[in-house]
Design a protein around this motif. Structure first.
Motif, PDB file in Angstrom:
ATOM      1  N   ARG A  36       0.826  -1.212   0.000  1.00  0.00           N
ATOM      2  CA  ARG A  36       0.000   0.000   0.000  1.00  0.00           C
ATOM      3  C   ARG A  36       0.858   1.259   0.000  1.00  0.00           C
ATOM      4  NH1 ARG A  36      -4.631  -1.161   4.454  1.00  0.00           N
ATOM      5  NH2 ARG A  36      -5.502   0.763   3.539  1.00  0.00           N
ATOM      6  N   LEU A  37       0.403   2.256  -0.738  1.00  0.00           N
ATOM      7  CA  LEU A  37       1.097   3.529  -0.887  1.00  0.00           C
ATOM      8  C   LEU A  37       0.279   4.642  -0.248  1.00  0.00           C
ATOM      9  CD1 LEU A  37       2.073   3.408  -4.683  1.00  0.00           C
ATOM     10  CD2 LEU A  37       3.325   2.455  -2.748  1.00  0.00           C
ATOM     11  N   PHE A  38       0.963   5.542   0.433  1.00  0.00           N
ATOM     12  CA  PHE A  38       0.309   6.688   1.072  1.00  0.00           C
ATOM     13  C   PHE A  38       1.189   7.918   0.884  1.00  0.00           C
ATOM     14  CE2 PHE A  38      -1.096   2.918   3.258  1.00  0.00           C
ATOM     15  CZ  PHE A  38      -2.438   3.134   3.533  1.00  0.00           C
ATOM     16  N   HIS A  39       0.555   9.086   0.852  1.00  0.00           N
ATOM     17  CA  HIS A  39       1.361  10.312   0.911  1.00  0.00           C
ATOM     18  C   HIS A  39       0.703  11.319   1.838  1.00  0.00           C
ATOM     19  CE1 HIS A  39      -1.130  13.040  -1.531  1.00  0.00           C
ATOM     20  NE2 HIS A  39      -1.252  12.087  -2.457  1.00  0.00           N
ATOM     21  N   LEU A  40       1.518  12.198   2.364  1.00  0.00           N
ATOM     22  CA  LEU A  40       1.067  13.259   3.255  1.00  0.00           C
ATOM     23  C   LEU A  40       0.379  14.371   2.463  1.00  0.00           C
ATOM     24  CD1 LEU A  40       4.329  13.261   5.320  1.00  0.00           C
ATOM     25  CD2 LEU A  40       2.073  12.953   6.362  1.00  0.00           C
ATOM     26  N   ASN A  41      -0.245  15.290   3.193  1.00  0.00           N
ATOM     27  CA  ASN A  41      -0.844  16.452   2.548  1.00  0.00           C
ATOM     28  C   ASN A  41       0.225  17.297   1.861  1.00  0.00           C
ATOM     29  OD1 ASN A  41      -3.456  15.803   3.452  1.00  0.00           O
ATOM     30  ND2 ASN A  41      -3.097  16.813   5.411  1.00  0.00           N
ATOM     31  N   VAL A  42      -0.188  17.965   0.788  1.00  0.00           N
ATOM     32  CA  VAL A  42       0.735  18.745  -0.035  1.00  0.00           C
ATOM     33  C   VAL A  42       0.322  20.212  -0.032  1.00  0.00           C
ATOM     34  CG1 VAL A  42       1.634  19.083  -2.373  1.00  0.00           C
ATOM     35  CG2 VAL A  42       1.213  16.758  -1.516  1.00  0.00           C
ATOM     36  N   SER A  43       1.301  21.095   0.084  1.00  0.00           N
ATOM     37  CA  SER A  43       1.080  22.533  -0.058  1.00  0.00           C
ATOM     38  C   SER A  43       2.240  23.121  -0.844  1.00  0.00           C
ATOM     39  CB  SER A  43       0.981  23.207   1.320  1.00  0.00           C
ATOM     40  OG  SER A  43       0.786  24.600   1.186  1.00  0.00           O
ATOM     41  N   ASN A  44       1.921  23.861  -1.902  1.00  0.00           N
ATOM     42  CA  ASN A  44       2.955  24.466  -2.737  1.00  0.00           C
ATOM     43  C   ASN A  44       3.996  23.446  -3.201  1.00  0.00           C
ATOM     44  OD1 ASN A  44       2.291  27.002  -0.592  1.00  0.00           O
ATOM     45  ND2 ASN A  44       2.213  27.454  -2.783  1.00  0.00           N
ATOM     46  N   ASN A  45       3.478  22.294  -3.619  1.00  0.00           N
ATOM     47  CA  ASN A  45       4.293  21.237  -4.245  1.00  0.00           C
ATOM     48  C   ASN A  45       5.269  20.559  -3.296  1.00  0.00           C
ATOM     49  OD1 ASN A  45       2.931  22.203  -6.425  1.00  0.00           O
ATOM     50  ND2 ASN A  45       4.727  22.753  -7.642  1.00  0.00           N
ATOM     51  N   ARG A  46       4.991  20.663  -1.997  1.00  0.00           N
ATOM     52  CA  ARG A  46       5.841  19.974  -1.031  1.00  0.00           C
ATOM     53  C   ARG A  46       4.970  19.324   0.040  1.00  0.00           C
ATOM     54  NH1 ARG A  46      11.098  20.931  -1.653  1.00  0.00           N
ATOM     55  NH2 ARG A  46      11.597  20.178   0.434  1.00  0.00           N
ATOM     56  N   PHE A  47       5.407  18.175   0.525  1.00  0.00           N
ATOM     57  CA  PHE A  47       4.701  17.538   1.622  1.00  0.00           C
ATOM     58  C   PHE A  47       4.854  18.386   2.878  1.00  0.00           C
ATOM     59  CE2 PHE A  47       6.096  13.764  -0.942  1.00  0.00           C
ATOM     60  CZ  PHE A  47       4.831  13.455  -1.432  1.00  0.00           C
ATOM     61  N   ILE A  48       3.788  18.495   3.640  1.00  0.00           N
ATOM     62  CA  ILE A  48       3.841  19.265   4.884  1.00  0.00           C
ATOM     63  C   ILE A  48       3.707  18.310   6.062  1.00  0.00           C
ATOM     64  CG2 ILE A  48       3.068  21.458   3.935  1.00  0.00           C
ATOM     65  CD1 ILE A  48       0.239  20.770   4.782  1.00  0.00           C
ATOM     66  N   PHE A  49       4.379  18.655   7.165  1.00  0.00           N
ATOM     67  CA  PHE A  49       4.547  17.706   8.261  1.00  0.00           C
ATOM     68  C   PHE A  49       3.878  18.129   9.569  1.00  0.00           C
ATOM     69  CE2 PHE A  49       8.544  17.343   5.671  1.00  0.00           C
ATOM     70  CZ  PHE A  49       8.159  16.184   5.011  1.00  0.00           C
ATOM     71  N   THR A  50       3.218  19.276   9.593  1.00  0.00           N
ATOM     72  CA  THR A  50       2.632  19.759  10.849  1.00  0.00           C
ATOM     73  C   THR A  50       1.621  18.778  11.420  1.00  0.00           C
ATOM     74  OG1 THR A  50       2.905  22.038  10.081  1.00  0.00           O
ATOM     75  CG2 THR A  50       1.457  21.676  11.961  1.00  0.00           C
ATOM     76  N   SER A  51       0.710  18.298  10.576  1.00  0.00           N
ATOM     77  CA  SER A  51      -0.318  17.359  11.046  1.00  0.00           C
ATOM     78  C   SER A  51       0.305  16.027  11.465  1.00  0.00           C
ATOM     79  CB  SER A  51      -1.359  17.123   9.954  1.00  0.00           C
ATOM     80  OG  SER A  51      -2.070  18.308   9.680  1.00  0.00           O
ATOM     81  N   LEU A  52       1.339  15.603  10.749  1.00  0.00           N
ATOM     82  CA  LEU A  52       2.026  14.373  11.112  1.00  0.00           C
ATOM     83  C   LEU A  52       2.677  14.514  12.483  1.00  0.00           C
ATOM     84  CD1 LEU A  52       3.184  11.558  10.595  1.00  0.00           C
ATOM     85  CD2 LEU A  52       5.063  12.647   9.327  1.00  0.00           C
ATOM     86  N   GLU A  53       3.329  15.627  12.723  1.00  0.00           N
ATOM     87  CA  GLU A  53       3.983  15.837  14.011  1.00  0.00           C
ATOM     88  C   GLU A  53       2.965  15.876  15.145  1.00  0.00           C
ATOM     89  OE1 GLU A  53       6.271  19.352  13.304  1.00  0.00           O
ATOM     90  OE2 GLU A  53       7.711  18.316  11.998  1.00  0.00           O
ATOM     91  N   ASP A  54       1.791  16.482  14.897  1.00  0.00           N
ATOM     92  CA  ASP A  54       0.725  16.490  15.910  1.00  0.00           C
ATOM     93  C   ASP A  54       0.243  15.058  16.179  1.00  0.00           C
ATOM     94  OD1 ASP A  54       0.870  19.240  16.074  1.00  0.00           O
ATOM     95  OD2 ASP A  54      -0.852  19.589  14.761  1.00  0.00           O
ATOM     96  N   TYR A  55       0.108  14.285  15.123  1.00  0.00           N
ATOM     97  CA  TYR A  55      -0.336  12.894  15.256  1.00  0.00           C
ATOM     98  C   TYR A  55       0.667  12.079  16.066  1.00  0.00           C
ATOM     99  CZ  TYR A  55      -1.297   8.059  13.813  1.00  0.00           C
ATOM    100  OH  TYR A  55      -1.539   6.708  13.800  1.00  0.00           O
ATOM    101  N   LEU A  56       1.947  12.240  15.795  1.00  0.00           N
ATOM    102  CA  LEU A  56       2.972  11.509  16.537  1.00  0.00           C
ATOM    103  C   LEU A  56       2.946  11.885  18.021  1.00  0.00           C
ATOM    104  CD1 LEU A  56       5.970  11.699  14.028  1.00  0.00           C
ATOM    105  CD2 LEU A  56       4.380   9.793  14.384  1.00  0.00           C
TER     106      LEU A  56
END
Length: 309
Positions: A36-56
């Motif tokens: 299975r493949l997944f990707h994070l949310n994208v903004s201005n052509n780059r993956f953003i990590f704020t939500s991931l860091e909150d989740y962790l």
């Protein structure tokens, strides 16, 4: 399907931060599998990590502590402040080593492996990497996690899999695959058909007595019982996407993103299958979860530094 042990990851936050990319590839195994493949949310052509860091941050206490420990630390009658359990977990991680230090439980792939196996596979934690790292016995040092998966009843038999986890995040997906299978070789040499798990003092400390006996019976069934137990592998892979964000508009980038990921797995699925066959592990289940990053080597360290700061 009846689960013997419960999920430890709180909530279902993963669906809010990861989008699954559909594709046509499979491993073609005779047993259950996932690729299975997944990707994070994208903004201005780059993956953003704020939500991931909150989740962790939200899951770190369940990642670090066993069920028994979480129960004790959140019991209002214990004198502990339930809201401080996350801080206690991060304190343990900092004591174990630096952010992104492989083998300590402080590497991004190790915690995401735990989360994906719980949330997407439904294989619930027996030990995380932090717990395995703190064990007084050498067992488990090569695994990044150990999980239990209930497959339900088949022909009158209750089927379980002990899922041994490994993770790797590299710039190139092929290198991440190679490193993961190098770890699988080492895990194969230490698993002992589950005997070392059930004889580990850490297992006794992780479950209440009644549940402990059920877990032992699922990993190493009693002779003549109606339980079948097999070993399986769960693998988290991260890699650098390899798309220049400056050469496309935002809408075009989103269209190309999914196609690039589909091409990446199409180009490497047969390579994964070859690795499995070369190791003689075709009779095992394999569960793969693959996520691209902007710059995998840089991003994985920065995310963990932000979590542990």
């Amino acid at each position: 399907m009846s689960d013997l042990i419960g999920k430890t990851v709180p909530g279902t936050g993963m669906d809010k931060i990861f989008k699954e990319v559909q594709h046509q590839e499979s491993l073609g195994l005779n047993n259950p599998e996932q690729l299975r493949l997944f990707h994070l949310n994208v903004s201005n052509n780059r993956f953003i990590f704020t939500s991931l860091e909150d989740y962790l941050t939200d899951i770190v206490s369940e990642y670090v502590f066993s069920r028994v420990q979480v129960q004790k630390l959140t019991d209002p009658n214990s004198g502990n402040n339930p809201r401080s359990i996350g801080l206690k977990a991060l304190r343990i991680m900092k004591k174990n080593g630096a952010a992104d230090q492989k083998g300590t439980g402080n590497e991004l792939g190790e915690i995401l492996l735990y989360a994906f196996l719980e949330e997407k596979l439904g294989a619930y934690k027996i030990f995380s990497k932090v717990e395995l790292n703190s064990a007084t016995t050498p067992f488990g040092k090569e695994s990044d996690s150990v999980h239990l998966l209930s497959l339900g009843d088949v022909a009158g038999m209750t089927c379980y899999q002990t899922v041994f986890g490994t993770s790797n995040i590299k710039g190139r997906i092929k290198e991440a695959i190679d490193k993961a299978f190098e770890a699988i070789v080492r895990i194969e040499n230490e698993t002992g058909e589950g005997i070392q798990i059930v004889s580990s003092p850490m297992l006794e400390e992780s479950f209440e007595p009644k549940m402990l006996q059920q877990v032992i019976g699922a990993i190493v069934p009693e002779p003549g019982s109606d339980v079948v137990s097999n070993n399986a592998y769960g693998v988290f892979l991260g890699y650098s996407l390899g798309l220049d964000p400056s050469t496309r508009g935002n809408i075009e980038f989103l269209r190309v993103l999914d196609k690039k990921m589909e091409a990446d797995i199409k180009n490497h699925a047969s390579y994964i299958v070859k690795k499995i066959k070369d190791m003689g592990l075709e009779s095992h289940s394999f569960y793969f979860y693959i996520v691209p990053f902007n710059d995998a080597e840089v991003d994985k360290k920065q995310i963990m530094e932000n979590l542990m700061m």
